[in-house]
Design an enzyme around this catalytic site. Structure first.
Site, short mmCIF file in Angstrom:
data_model
loop_
_atom_site.label_atom_id
_atom_site.label_comp_id
_atom_site.label_asym_id
_atom_site.label_seq_id
_atom_site.Cartn_x
_atom_site.Cartn_y
_atom_site.Cartn_z
N PHE A 160 38.62 44.17 39.96
CA PHE A 160 40.02 44.54 39.76
C PHE A 160 40.87 43.45 39.10
CE2 PHE A 160 40.24 42.26 43.82
CZ PHE A 160 41.38 41.50 43.65
N LYS A 184 31.91 51.12 33.87
CA LYS A 184 32.55 51.65 35.09
C LYS A 184 33.66 50.69 35.50
CE LYS A 184 32.13 51.23 39.52
NZ LYS A 184 33.56 51.35 39.88
N SER A 237 32.51 40.27 44.33
CA SER A 237 32.28 39.31 45.41
C SER A 237 30.79 38.96 45.50
CB SER A 237 32.75 39.92 46.73
OG SER A 237 31.90 40.99 47.08
N CYS A 292 38.43 34.25 39.75
CA CYS A 292 37.25 33.56 40.26
C CYS A 292 37.27 32.10 39.84
CB CYS A 292 35.96 34.25 39.83
SG CYS A 292 35.75 34.28 38.06
N GLU A 393 36.19 32.29 50.42
CA GLU A 393 37.05 32.69 49.31
C GLU A 393 38.27 33.42 49.86
OE1 GLU A 393 35.32 35.48 46.45
OE2 GLU A 393 36.38 34.37 44.88
#
Lengths: 493, 149
Positions: A160, A184, A237, A292, A393
């Site tokens: 996202f 996708k 993730s 990230c 994280e």
């Protein structure tokens, strides 16, 4: 200052793009697409079915061979056309991104630029995918060639945080090298890619070469399991990246699966504090910490800790939070209520473990946007290496401040992390910088740079649990991932 | 009169927006001045300056979209909006001297904005800083031209 206008208030029910046509999903599972700044609904997303995904794979497989036979220079011309179209739609792409992802318009424009750069690099495909040969390479009178060939159908499963750029780390290279592709998008931010696919539709790709299927894990699993899909690219993730890597590999696919991160920025006593703080603010708070490559742990080495913290708090107080379509805003919300709660839980946990919350964004609100998922910039001092907030994280605008005695201590701490995405050092010493880049086991190293975002012509991925695979995204690695080497040995009698 | 919406210059994007608003405002002012009967002798100069400011706006748009390779997200606090606001209400019935003096003040304000912005932008994005520096120098050249009318 008035808000920049939204491209649309409501994007309606999104469709799939398969075989050059826009198709309604037959699924009765439909979710809302939320604007995280306002809490309003901007569209609906159907969760496509397994059969719809299979139909897209079949269409892509049908299209790929004739596309593969299209000369690379012709394929490059389509990429050039796409670049031109995307420039025309630049501002709309950025604004849609703000609407559905929450990032600021500056961040969205930056992402759009990075998105287009991948098209620009892929436009050089005739040079990028050249093979090599050697006369008499096998024996006298016997020549040997290595040719670079595409493989078939590839797909990507996207996160996202970068609705436009991340699909473009992969598909332009896959398609330019002569493969067919299925994107996708993230079900939280599908609108940007949906809009871009309408631009792609005008660029001149033959039907089936590039496809978009909306949905969730059913789409992903079908892509990973279908025998006609040759490889999968993923960003998300680490636990999911590991699953994608394992499951795709079990099904005989090539995989590049990028996972999470826990990036440390190390500030040495000789750092230029003004420039360092300005640069790090963008690293920790840019995209509300949902990158990230974002800074998460801040490690002050030696006696710089107190002056650094003083300047850091002053700098942080200048961050203006709000709806990203206001150009004076520095930081938007996090993606969802659930994401916000997760960030709050980390800060609560650190506080309970003995850390001190110097700046607390947990209860922050933005007037007029009370339903938005805003969490203010948060600074947690007194974090120790054993605390959860130092190890996991957080993916929010939270700085965990640690104090250490030496750079080696900092590197040792970085190496204990299961992640290895990025690390940076701030210093004026070439020797210190050289030691840091040499010793640090991370995929991306910054020297006085807080966001180590590789340009499109360089590879991007982390080490350890931040990446499962070998060939990275972007650049020459992408060319290799989407092609194979075929050796031809030739003798003429 | 052209309506301008000058933002607080707290982000790089807002600085660029401020610059775009300045160019839009300046171009509009020159269009109005070119229509003033008592300033007819300078109408061609004002038309040329209007066109020049439109072109500068295009250059800024191009710079923002195509010349910046990196997200520039550092908060900016050095540029105070109120220091750089221009009056976009061109004086009615102005003669050449009055019109030129009005425009000269506008060019001086813009020159200061670009000079200060270039300094702030330099560590963030050298390309934008170069453009701003150039635009500020053009403002000063325009001012000199207007002061000579």
């Amino acid at each position: 200052m008035a808000l920049l206008s939204e491209v649309k208030k409501d994007y309606g029910k999104l469709q799939n793009y398969v075989n050059g046509e826009w198709i309604d999903s037959t699924s009765d599972k439909v979710i809302d697409i939320e604007n995280p700044s306002t809490g309003g609904i901007i569209g609906k997303l159907p969760m496509s079915t397994v059969d719809e995904t299979k139909a897209a794979i079949e269409a892509a497989h049908e299209a790929w061979w004739s596309w593969r036979e299209t000369p690379p220079i012709t394929r490059a011309r389509v990429m050039f056309k796409l670049k031109e179209l995307m420039e025309q739609h630049f501002e709309n792409i950025a604004r849609i991104m703000v609407q559905e992802q929450g990032k600021t318009i500056d961040e969205a424009r930056g992402e759009t630029r990075r998105t287009i750069e991948n098209v620009e690099v892929a436009s050089g495909i005739p040079s990028l995918m050249m093979g090599y040969n050697l006369e008499d390479g096998a024996a006298e009178g016997i020549d040997e060639d290595a040719v670079i060939s595409p493989l078939g159908v590839f797909g990507c499963i996207c996160p996202f945080n970068f609705p436009a750029m991340i699909p473009f780390w992969f598909w332009p290279y896959a398609v330019a090298t002569g493969n067919a592709y299925i994107v996708k998008p993230s079900s939280q931010v599908p609108t940007t890619m949906n809009y871009i696919m309408k631009i792609i539709d005008q660029a001149g790709f033959p039907p089936g070469v590039i496809n978009l299927v909306n949905g969730s894990h059913e789409v992903s699993d079908t892509l990973m399991e279908h025998p006609k899909v040759k490889g999968i690219s993923f960003v998300g993730s680490s636990p999911i990246a590991k699953y994608i890597y394992k499951h795709s590999a079990e099904n005989g696919k090539r995989v590049q699966a990028q996972g999470g991160a826990k990036n440390s920025l190390v500030v040495m006593p000789d750092a230029n504090l003004d420039r360092t703080v300005a640069n790090m603010l963008a690293s920790y708070y840019g995209c509300a910490g949902q990158r990230c490559l974002a800074g998460s742990n801040m490690i002050a080495v030696g006696n710089i800790a107190d002056p650094l913290m003083k300047k850091w708090v002053e700098g942080t107080k200048k961050i203006k939070m709000g709806y990203g379509l206001d150009e004076s805003v520095n930081m938007g919300p996090v993606i969802s209520a659930k994401a916000k709660q997760k960030v709050i839980d980390y800060v609560d946990g650190a506080e309970k473990a003995g850390a001190k919350v110097l700046l607390d964004g947990r209860k922050a609100t933005v007037p007029g946007y009370e339903k938005g998922h805003f969490i203010g910039p948060t600074v947690v001092d007194g974090v120790t290496p054993d605390m959860k907030i130092a190890k996991e994280e957080v993916f929010g605008p939270v700085v965990s401040f640690l104090r250490m005695d030496s750079m080696d201590d900092a590197i040792e701490f970085i190496h204990k992390s299961p992640f290895g995405n990025a690390a940076s050092v701030y210093t004026q010493s070439g020797k210190t910088a050289r030691d840091f880049r040499y010793k640090c086991q991370c995929g991306n190293i910054g020297i006085n740079v807080g966001i180590v975002a590789a340009m499109a012509y360089f590879p991007f991925a982390g080490y350890k649990d931040s990446f499962f695979g070998d060939l990275h995204g972007q650049g020459q690695d992408a060319i290799k991932f989407f092609t194979d080497r075929k050796v031809v040995i030739t003798r003429w009698f | 009169m052209v309506e301008c919406d000058f933002p607080e210059c707290t982000t790089f994007g807002a600085v660029m927006r401020f610059a775009l608003e300045l160019e839009k405002g300046a171009s509009g002012v020159y269009d109005e001045l070119a229509k003033e009967p008592k300033a007819a002798a300078a109408a061609e100069t004002f038309k040329a300056l209007s066109a020049a400011h439109k072109k500068r706006g295009e250059l800024l748009e191009f710079t923002r979209q195509q010349k910046l390779n990196e997200m520039t997200l550092e908060p900016i606090s050095e540029l105070k909006r109120e220091n750089y606001l221009i009056d976009t209400h061109a004086p009615k019935g102005a003669d050449v001297k009055q019109a030129a003096a009005f425009a000269s003040r506008m060019e001086a304000t813009s020159a200061k904005f670009y000079s200060d912005s270039a300094r702030v932008a330099k560590p963030l994005t050298a390309e934008a800083a170069r453009v701003m520096d150039r635009l500020g120098k053009e403002n000063l050249a325009n001012k000199a031209k207007l002061d000579a009318l």
